[in-house]
Design an enzyme around this catalytic site. Structure first.
Site, mmCIF file in Angstrom:
data_model
loop_
_atom_site.group_PDB
_atom_site.id
_atom_site.type_symbol
_atom_site.label_atom_id
_atom_site.label_comp_id
_atom_site.label_asym_id
_atom_site.label_seq_id
_atom_site.Cartn_x
_atom_site.Cartn_y
_atom_site.Cartn_z
ATOM 1 N N HIS A 132 -3.841 -4.770 -0.045
ATOM 2 C CA HIS A 132 -3.362 -5.405 1.181
ATOM 3 C C HIS A 132 -3.435 -6.918 1.031
ATOM 4 O O HIS A 132 -4.502 -7.508 1.207
ATOM 5 C CB HIS A 132 -4.207 -4.953 2.376
ATOM 6 C CG HIS A 132 -3.944 -3.546 2.789
ATOM 7 N ND1 HIS A 132 -2.967 -3.207 3.705
ATOM 8 C CD2 HIS A 132 -4.514 -2.381 2.402
ATOM 9 C CE1 HIS A 132 -2.942 -1.901 3.865
ATOM 10 N NE2 HIS A 132 -3.885 -1.372 3.081
ATOM 11 N N CYS A 180 0.843 -1.200 0.000
ATOM 12 C CA CYS A 180 0.000 0.000 0.000
ATOM 13 C C CYS A 180 0.882 1.256 0.000
ATOM 14 O O CYS A 180 1.596 1.512 -0.959
ATOM 15 C CB CYS A 180 -0.982 -0.044 1.167
ATOM 16 S SG CYS A 180 -2.345 1.129 1.006
ATOM 17 N N GLU A 235 -2.424 -9.162 2.985
ATOM 18 C CA GLU A 235 -2.745 -9.785 4.278
ATOM 19 C C GLU A 235 -4.243 -9.775 4.566
ATOM 20 O O GLU A 235 -4.709 -10.457 5.480
ATOM 21 C CB GLU A 235 -1.958 -9.094 5.401
ATOM 22 C CG GLU A 235 -2.486 -7.744 5.855
ATOM 23 C CD GLU A 235 -2.087 -6.562 4.972
ATOM 24 O OE1 GLU A 235 -2.367 -5.412 5.375
ATOM 25 O OE2 GLU A 235 -1.519 -6.782 3.882
#
EC number: 4.3.2.10
Length: 196
Positions: free
Chosen positions: A178, A77, A180
């Site tokens: 993102h 990001c 994750e």
């Protein structure tokens, strides 16, 4: 394998650590230069503003360390955006200058900012970073600023306009989304990066 998540003081450090641990690796969150230098892979997360992250990197003496490192490093990001020369955010911020170009406000026309939610990425499936990732996979985005499409673009995403969602220059990799928070596809991308 020694894996470092650079401690930029941002809020998603723990979620990145957990995502990597699920893949069977044990990363260290640190800003200690001696540990960073010995690592095999580095993650550069970023949440908030470019000015805040650059200030944190300066205070922790990490700027030059990032710029000269030879290990594969993944900017996530805002971590990806600060690889560039300059960000228009906060009336203009000089960033790391590893990749030429500027980060600008996402000109989303009638769509709201920030760009929040799931979106696809258009990528060349032959690149190892996209190994075992379906072309229709969706990834989770939260951002108002973006990197233009340039010669370092590996994948692009459309939100009224197209922007770079994955980039690479030598050992510097970046993702605007993102991983994750992006389910199985995000997990696979992290795994592909860790297995470079």
């Amino acid at each position: 394998m020694s894996i470092v998540i650079l401690d930029t003081g941002c809020s998603n450090l723990h979620s990145i650590k957990v995502a990597i641990e699920r893949l069977g690796y044990f990363p260290t969150i640190t800003s200690e230069s001696s540990i960073v230098k010995k690592s095999k892979k580095i993650f550069l997360p970023g949440v908030g503003t470019a000015a805040t992250v650059m200030k944190m990197l300066f205070e922790k003496n990490l700027i030059n360390l990032i710029k000269i490192n030879k290990q594969p490093i993944l900017g996530i990001c805002l971590g990806m955006q600060i690889f560039y020369d300059f960000s228009e955010e906060c009336h203009g911020v000089k960033t790391l200058g590893i990749i030429p170009g500027s980060v600008s406000l996402l000109k989303s026309k009638n769509l709201p900012l920030p760009h929040i939610g799931w979106n696809t990425i258009n990528f060349d499936s032959t690149h190892f970073l996209f190994n075992k990732i379906d072309a229709k996979s969706r990834f989770y985005f939260v951002h108002s600023y973006c990197v233009p499409i340039d010669k370092y673009t590996l994948a692009k995403t459309n939100y009224s306009v197209s922007f770079s969602s994955v980039i690479q220059k030598q050992n510097f990799f970046g993702v605007q989304f993102h991983p994750e928070k992006s389910g199985d596809a995000g997990s696979q991308l992290l795994k592909n990066f860790l297995e470079i």
